[in-house]
Design an enzyme around this catalytic site. Structure first.
Site, PDB file in Angstrom:
ATOM      1  N   PRO A   1      -0.119   8.376  -7.538  1.00  0.00           N
ATOM      2  CA  PRO A   1       0.238   7.387  -8.557  1.00  0.00           C
ATOM      3  C   PRO A   1      -0.046   5.997  -8.011  1.00  0.00           C
ATOM      4  O   PRO A   1       0.362   5.678  -6.890  1.00  0.00           O
ATOM      5  CB  PRO A   1       1.752   7.599  -8.735  1.00  0.00           C
ATOM      6  CG  PRO A   1       2.236   8.171  -7.439  1.00  0.00           C
ATOM      7  CD  PRO A   1       1.069   8.925  -6.851  1.00  0.00           C
ATOM      8  N   MET A   2      -0.754   5.193  -8.775  1.00  0.00           N
ATOM      9  CA  MET A   2      -1.026   3.823  -8.316  1.00  0.00           C
ATOM     10  C   MET A   2      -0.881   2.856  -9.488  1.00  0.00           C
ATOM     11  O   MET A   2      -1.610   2.943 -10.483  1.00  0.00           O
ATOM     12  CB  MET A   2      -2.422   3.720  -7.701  1.00  0.00           C
ATOM     13  CG  MET A   2      -2.505   4.354  -6.311  1.00  0.00           C
ATOM     14  SD  MET A   2      -4.093   4.088  -5.516  1.00  0.00           S
ATOM     15  CE  MET A   2      -5.125   5.254  -6.395  1.00  0.00           C
ATOM     16  N   ALA A   3       0.082   1.937  -9.349  1.00  0.00           N
ATOM     17  CA  ALA A   3       0.310   0.939 -10.389  1.00  0.00           C
ATOM     18  C   ALA A   3      -0.953   0.106 -10.561  1.00  0.00           C
ATOM     19  O   ALA A   3      -1.591  -0.295  -9.586  1.00  0.00           O
ATOM     20  CB  ALA A   3       1.485   0.048  -9.993  1.00  0.00           C
TER      21      ALA A   3
ATOM     22  N   GLN B   1       5.767   9.408 -13.408  1.00  0.00           N
ATOM     23  CA  GLN B   1       6.699   8.860 -12.421  1.00  0.00           C
ATOM     24  C   GLN B   1       7.560   7.760 -13.046  1.00  0.00           C
ATOM     25  O   GLN B   1       7.030   6.867 -13.701  1.00  0.00           O
ATOM     26  CB  GLN B   1       5.941   8.287 -11.229  1.00  0.00           C
ATOM     27  CG  GLN B   1       6.884   7.884 -10.098  1.00  0.00           C
ATOM     28  CD  GLN B   1       6.173   7.161  -8.960  1.00  0.00           C
ATOM     29  OE1 GLN B   1       5.727   6.026  -9.140  1.00  0.00           O
ATOM     30  NE2 GLN B   1       6.080   7.810  -7.821  1.00  0.00           N
TER      31      GLN B   1
ATOM     32  N   CYS C   1       8.610   2.635  -3.731  1.00  0.00           N
ATOM     33  CA  CYS C   1       7.986   1.331  -3.981  1.00  0.00           C
ATOM     34  C   CYS C   1       8.626   0.261  -3.086  1.00  0.00           C
ATOM     35  O   CYS C   1       9.843   0.062  -3.118  1.00  0.00           O
ATOM     36  CB  CYS C   1       8.115   0.950  -5.449  1.00  0.00           C
ATOM     37  SG  CYS C   1       7.302  -0.620  -5.782  1.00  0.00           S
TER      38      CYS C   1
ATOM     39  N   GLY D   1      -0.894   9.348   2.419  1.00  0.00           N
ATOM     40  CA  GLY D   1      -1.140   8.243   3.340  1.00  0.00           C
ATOM     41  C   GLY D   1      -2.341   8.452   4.222  1.00  0.00           C
ATOM     42  O   GLY D   1      -2.387   9.380   5.033  1.00  0.00           O
TER      43      GLY D   1
ATOM     44  N   GLY E   1      -4.939   8.384  -2.536  1.00  0.00           N
ATOM     45  CA  GLY E   1      -4.798   7.197  -3.365  1.00  0.00           C
ATOM     46  C   GLY E   1      -5.994   6.281  -3.248  1.00  0.00           C
ATOM     47  O   GLY E   1      -6.997   6.436  -3.963  1.00  0.00           O
ATOM     48  N   ARG E   2      -5.918   5.348  -2.300  1.00  0.00           N
ATOM     49  CA  ARG E   2      -6.936   4.295  -2.236  1.00  0.00           C
ATOM     50  C   ARG E   2      -8.352   4.820  -2.087  1.00  0.00           C
ATOM     51  O   ARG E   2      -9.296   4.232  -2.626  1.00  0.00           O
ATOM     52  CB  ARG E   2      -6.579   3.327  -1.091  1.00  0.00           C
ATOM     53  CG  ARG E   2      -5.357   2.465  -1.420  1.00  0.00           C
ATOM     54  CD  ARG E   2      -4.813   1.773  -0.209  1.00  0.00           C
ATOM     55  NE  ARG E   2      -4.281   2.729   0.766  1.00  0.00           N
ATOM     56  CZ  ARG E   2      -3.822   2.411   1.955  1.00  0.00           C
ATOM     57  NH1 ARG E   2      -3.841   1.157   2.346  1.00  0.00           N
ATOM     58  NH2 ARG E   2      -3.347   3.348   2.765  1.00  0.00           N
TER      59      ARG E   2
HETATM   60  C1  FMN Z   1      -2.530  -0.339  -5.780  1.00  0.00           C
HETATM   61  C2  FMN Z   1      -1.491   0.677  -5.406  1.00  0.00           C
HETATM   62  C3  FMN Z   1      -0.495   0.990  -6.310  1.00  0.00           C
HETATM   63  C4  FMN Z   1       0.479   1.946  -5.992  1.00  0.00           C
HETATM   64  N1  FMN Z   1       1.405   2.273  -6.920  1.00  0.00           N
HETATM   65  C5  FMN Z   1       2.279   3.298  -6.670  1.00  0.00           C
HETATM   66  C6  FMN Z   1       3.176   3.754  -7.677  1.00  0.00           C
HETATM   67  O1  FMN Z   1       3.188   3.265  -8.816  1.00  0.00           O
HETATM   68  N2  FMN Z   1       4.025   4.753  -7.334  1.00  0.00           N
HETATM   69  C7  FMN Z   1       4.043   5.323  -6.081  1.00  0.00           C
HETATM   70  O2  FMN Z   1       4.828   6.235  -5.829  1.00  0.00           O
HETATM   71  N3  FMN Z   1       3.179   4.930  -5.134  1.00  0.00           N
HETATM   72  C8  FMN Z   1       2.302   3.947  -5.393  1.00  0.00           C
HETATM   73  N4  FMN Z   1       1.392   3.579  -4.434  1.00  0.00           N
HETATM   74  C9  FMN Z   1       1.356   4.311  -3.158  1.00  0.00           C
HETATM   75  C10 FMN Z   1       0.344   5.468  -3.216  1.00  0.00           C
HETATM   76  O3  FMN Z   1       0.731   6.434  -4.168  1.00  0.00           O
HETATM   77  C11 FMN Z   1       0.179   6.136  -1.839  1.00  0.00           C
HETATM   78  O4  FMN Z   1       1.383   6.739  -1.449  1.00  0.00           O
HETATM   79  C12 FMN Z   1      -0.254   5.150  -0.766  1.00  0.00           C
HETATM   80  O5  FMN Z   1      -1.288   4.301  -1.241  1.00  0.00           O
HETATM   81  C13 FMN Z   1      -0.753   5.844   0.504  1.00  0.00           C
HETATM   82  O6  FMN Z   1      -1.828   6.705   0.209  1.00  0.00           O
HETATM   83  P1  FMN Z   1      -3.397   6.302   0.442  1.00  0.00           P
HETATM   84  O7  FMN Z   1      -3.540   5.928   1.892  1.00  0.00           O
HETATM   85  O8  FMN Z   1      -4.120   7.576   0.086  1.00  0.00           O
HETATM   86  O9  FMN Z   1      -3.701   5.156  -0.462  1.00  0.00           O
HETATM   87  C14 FMN Z   1       0.439   2.608  -4.726  1.00  0.00           C
HETATM   88  C15 FMN Z   1      -0.564   2.266  -3.825  1.00  0.00           C
HETATM   89  C16 FMN Z   1      -1.529   1.342  -4.144  1.00  0.00           C
HETATM   90  C17 FMN Z   1      -2.613   1.034  -3.146  1.00  0.00           C
END
Ligand code: FMN
Length: 352
Positions: A24-26, A78, A108, A209, A232-233
């Site tokens: 999930p990414m806002a 979520q 968050c 992560g 995510g990213r």
């Molecule tokens: C732009 C952005 C928005 C995010 N929004 C949320 C969110 O709405 N809810 C949540 O649980 N995690 C959110 N995260 C965290 C990601 O879900 C994830 O746990 C975190 O980025 C680590 O994973 P990654 O290294 O694969 O990016 C967000 C991360 C990013 C970069």
């Protein structure tokens, strides 16, 4: 050790067809992103965090986050908030909207959220966190999952104390992003904590992560015992990262990159409307066209174009073959079959 990412697993009664979950990414996880994630191998996709207060106040934009398309399932929606009764009400609405899993955000780190007692701040108040999970689990017949950080302060191991309590309160899946809230996105995710959490609970754990490649996904699954990895990213403007993790190493052609971007743009316009989509999409141009795929001045030029139509024209001029790929993609996509928000039983919860 080789791990099979195609192996299905379950969150309560919900079967997840692969061990790859789209994070999930806002500001990112719109429906177009989630549908694309499913096409590229994610077994589960998640909405961005949806404000429980926004649901309570019937905020139009918030309710827009609850749109579910037929080809997204299984989908977790979520929610974030701090009042158990309001969270319970939101869970009922999430269920009515057609989600398969209700996910609760205890991760968050952003001040605007933590100062209201929501997000990662709940890791400092395990009693209240457990009350929220139990209220949500009682309110819905859907399985409830929780996504959390390791704790609020650096070096914290609070997730290991809080996690089992959340499971006892009714959580049927936990996602751990093992950074502290204070760290935001600096440093690295310490998946040795994920392995410790897996050993402590008898529900599936999703590892989140710094997972950006098949090799890393395999290593995290093998060393932690997690049920799935969350990406995510690495998937921003790059669904091919998901395909690579699932075993398809083929790099996309320029035409495929442009076609996926154009499809994403069209779907996003349909979802958000032209006005909102115009601003929303700008960050995606760099994400799609970066990674050495197109020269930097080209990306910069796209961001300055005032309308989406002009961006489309410019993209097709740079990769004319994309038109054919796009037509094929559009023909393969199922009809969008949304649960209409009008049909949500919102009125019966109104005012409560
Ligand atoms: C732009 C952005 C928005 C995010 N929004 C949320 C969110 O709405 N809810 C949540 O649980 N995690 C959110 N995260 C965290 C990601 O879900 C994830 O746990 C975190 O980025 C680590 O994973 P990654 O290294 O694969 O990016 C967000 C991360 C990013 C970069």
């Amino acid at each position: 050790m080789s791990v099979d990412l195609h192996e299905p697993w379950s969150i309560g009664p919900v079967e997840v067809p692969s061990r790859l979950v789209l994070a999930p990414m806002a500001g990112v996880s719109v429906q177009a992103f989630r549908r694309q994630g499913r096409r590229f191998g994610a077994g589960l996709v998640c909405s961005e965090m949806v404000s429980v207060a926004g649901i309570q106040h019937r905020n139009e934009r918030t309710l827009g986050y609850l749109r579910v398309a037929a080809d997204e399932h299984p989908l977790a929606i979520q929610v974030f908030g701090s009042d158990p009764a309001a969270m319970a009400e939101a869970a009922r609405i999430v269920e009515a909207a057609g989600a398969d899993v209700v996910d609760i955000n205890f991760g968050c780190p952003v001040k605007k959220v933590t100062k209201t007692g929501a997000g990662a701040s709940l890791l400092d108040d395990p009693d209240h966190a457990a009350r929220i999970v139990s209220a949500v689990a009682e309110a819905t017949s859907l399985p409830v999952s929780v996504k959390m950080r390791r704790g609020t302060v650096d070096g914290s191991r609070d997730c290991l104390a809080v996690g089992p309590r959340l499971v006892a309160a009714g959580a049927q899946c936990l996602t751990l992003h093992p950074r502290s809230a204070k760290q935001m996105y600096t440093g690295s995710a310490d998946h040795s904590l994920t392995a410790e959490l897996v050993a402590l609970v008898d529900v599936p754990v999703i590892a989140s992560g710094d997972i950006a490649s098949r090799a890393r996904a395999q290593a995290v699954l093998a060393t932690t015992g997690a049920a799935a990895v969350m990406v995510g990213r690495a998937a921003q403007g790059n669904p091919w990262a998901l395909a690579e993790i699932m075993g398809d190493e083929r790099a996309p052609s320029r035409e495929e990159v442009v076609a996926e971007l154009l499809l994403f743009m069209r779907e996003t316009v349909r979802e958000l409307g032209e006005l909102r989509a115009t601003g929303f999409l700008k960050k995606f141009y760099g994400w799609y066209l970066g990674r050495g795929r197109f020269p930097k001045p080209f990306k910069q030029e796209l961001v300055t174009l005032p309308t989406i139509e002009e961006v489309e024209t410019r993209l097709l001029a740079a990769a004319p073959g994309a038109r054919e790929v796009l037509e094929r993609l559009e023909a393969e996509l199922p009809e969008v079959d949304e649960v209409l928000l009008d049909s949500l039983p919102i009125s019966i919860y109104g005012g409560g």
